[in-house]
Design a protein around this motif. Structure first.
Motif, mmCIF file in Angstrom:
data_model
loop_
_atom_site.group_PDB
_atom_site.id
_atom_site.type_symbol
_atom_site.label_atom_id
_atom_site.label_comp_id
_atom_site.label_asym_id
_atom_site.label_seq_id
_atom_site.Cartn_x
_atom_site.Cartn_y
_atom_site.Cartn_z
ATOM 1 N N LEU A 157 0.694 -1.312 -0.153
ATOM 2 C CA LEU A 157 -0.029 -0.133 -0.032
ATOM 3 C C LEU A 157 0.959 1.111 -0.246
ATOM 4 O O LEU A 157 0.852 2.005 0.858
ATOM 5 N N GLY A 158 1.752 1.323 -0.955
ATOM 6 C CA GLY A 158 2.563 2.600 -1.341
ATOM 7 C C GLY A 158 3.860 2.483 -0.498
ATOM 8 O O GLY A 158 4.110 1.419 0.225
ATOM 9 N N PHE A 159 4.683 3.581 -0.797
ATOM 10 C CA PHE A 159 6.033 3.368 -0.241
ATOM 11 C C PHE A 159 6.485 4.988 0.165
ATOM 12 O O PHE A 159 6.170 5.755 -0.583
ATOM 13 N N SER A 160 7.124 4.732 1.277
ATOM 14 C CA SER A 160 7.475 6.187 1.884
ATOM 15 C C SER A 160 8.645 6.760 1.048
ATOM 16 O O SER A 160 9.457 5.993 0.683
ATOM 17 N N HIS A 161 9.029 7.766 1.534
ATOM 18 C CA HIS A 161 10.399 8.406 1.043
ATOM 19 C C HIS A 161 11.440 7.731 1.452
ATOM 20 O O HIS A 161 12.438 7.306 1.027
ATOM 21 N N GLN A 162 11.433 7.534 2.966
ATOM 22 C CA GLN A 162 12.442 6.995 3.863
ATOM 23 C C GLN A 162 12.738 5.414 3.188
ATOM 24 O O GLN A 162 13.567 5.112 2.986
ATOM 25 N N GLN A 163 11.733 4.815 2.795
ATOM 26 C CA GLN A 163 11.766 3.355 2.430
ATOM 27 C C GLN A 163 12.288 3.313 1.485
ATOM 28 O O GLN A 163 13.391 2.256 1.013
ATOM 29 N N MET A 164 12.063 4.068 0.274
ATOM 30 C CA MET A 164 12.405 4.009 -0.941
ATOM 31 C C MET A 164 14.088 4.570 -0.898
ATOM 32 O O MET A 164 14.841 3.872 -1.600
#
Length: 339
Positions: free
Chosen positions: A277-284
């Motif tokens: 369900l989407g991706f955060s800036h930090q995760q990417m």
């Protein structure tokens, strides 16, 4: 095979011998318009499959065309790179488009492609309702494409790779900046749609391949620009797909990723098979950092509609190996992720 002043005598003779036969020359002219199967070529030329296959084998052995497998289908295309590619193009361009045989072949090619496009359109129509419902949940595609063009820029690149190419839209969007391009998808039905769209657009410099995003049938370090557009949220392990995409990059190459920001629409799991369900800036950022890429720019595109709407994020990252190599060779070898 060739020196600075041209081909060796033996090499030149082999190339000319391979092309100096009516059927083989017709095959070269047809393949200059895009990738075709043995079945396509058999139908167009009205010759037996063994005969066509034999001529294709001779052209491949001479280094004028290449063969690749897509399930049970064998596809053929002109070699775009290498010492013989330019000469092959000159030979093809020397053939008169007004020649009766070539004119007839081209007319049959149009019929073959029309039939393929009709089948692709049927598949697309059957699945369009679900795609249209999803599109309504996020920012308009035109806005996403405009942001993509602005972020990637107009600087020419030699080779472009689009992973999960779908309809082949990005191959068309960036056609003005690349010399050659490849679109890869795991769905044969979507590849049929993409081929039909590229043929309609006359994009012979772009080719389509069946492939697994986790194990691409392509050589490492081949592409200057790689894109992954709205694909990662379908994957249980998107970081592995990112690593495989990074493997495709030449030193200093760029990866552009388009996907959803974190959201709470859990219905997308069951209705549209979303695994994430989407991706955060930090995760990417963490994933890209781990595979040797530095983020150059990030842009969030928020829809104007109220309610449960999805934000689309674009990440642009660059392979850092050129910068490291400029500092010191040992740092490069220690950080290298290709082996």
């Amino acid at each position: 095979m060739a020196n600075d002043r041209g081909f060796s005598l033996n090499s030149l003779v082999e190339i000319l011998k391979a092309s100096a036969e009516p059927t083989r020359l017709r095959l070269l002219v047809l393949l200059s318009s895009g990738d075709l199967t043995v079945s396509d070529l058999t139908e167009i030329l009205g010759q037996s499959q063994p005969r066509i296959s034999r001529h294709l084998k001779l052209l491949a052995e001479a280094g004028l065309i290449e063969r690749y497998q897509e399930g049970a289908w064998a596809w053929f295309r002109l070699l775009r790179d290498g010492e013989s590619a330019a000469l092959t193009r000159k030979i093809i361009e020397s053939a008169s488009v007004a020649d009766a045989v070539i004119t007839r072949d081209q007319a049959r090619l149009v019929q073959v492609r029309a039939s393929r496009a009709e089948k692709a359109s049927e598949y697309f129509s059957q699945n369009a309702e679900g795609w249209d419902q999803l599109r309504k949940l996020h920012v308009a595609e035109a806005k996403v494409e405009a942001a993509l063009r602005a972020m990637v820029g107009a600087r020419p690149v030699d080779a472009f790779l689009d992973l999960g190419t779908g309809t082949g839209r990005l191959l068309q969007l960036f056609e003005g900046i690349y010399r050659s391009a490849t679109g890869v998808d795991a769905s044969r039905e979507m590849l049929a749609v993409a081929r039909a769209n590229l043929e309609k657009a006359g994009l012979a410099k772009a080719t389509i391949r069946l492939g697994d995003i986790f194990n691409l049938p392509l050589e490492s370090e081949t592409y200057d620009l790689v894109s992954i557009h709205q694909v990662l949220h379908f994957l249980e392990n998107p970081e592995l797909a990112l690593a495989e995409a990074a493997r495709m990059l030449r030193p200093g190459g760029r990866l552009v990723v388009v996907d959803f920001a974190p959201h709470g629409l859990d219905s997308l799991r069951s209705d549209h098979h979303h695994a994430r369900l989407g991706f955060s800036h930090q995760q990417m950022s963490d994933w890209l950092e781990e595979i040797g890429l530095d983020i150059v720019e990030v842009k969030d595109l928020t829809p104007e509609t109220a309610g449960e709407a999805l934000t689309v994020t674009i990440w642009l990252a660059r392979d850092r190996r050129i910068e490291i190599a400029a500092d010191s060779a040992p740092a490069f070898s220690a950080t290298s992720r290709r082996s």
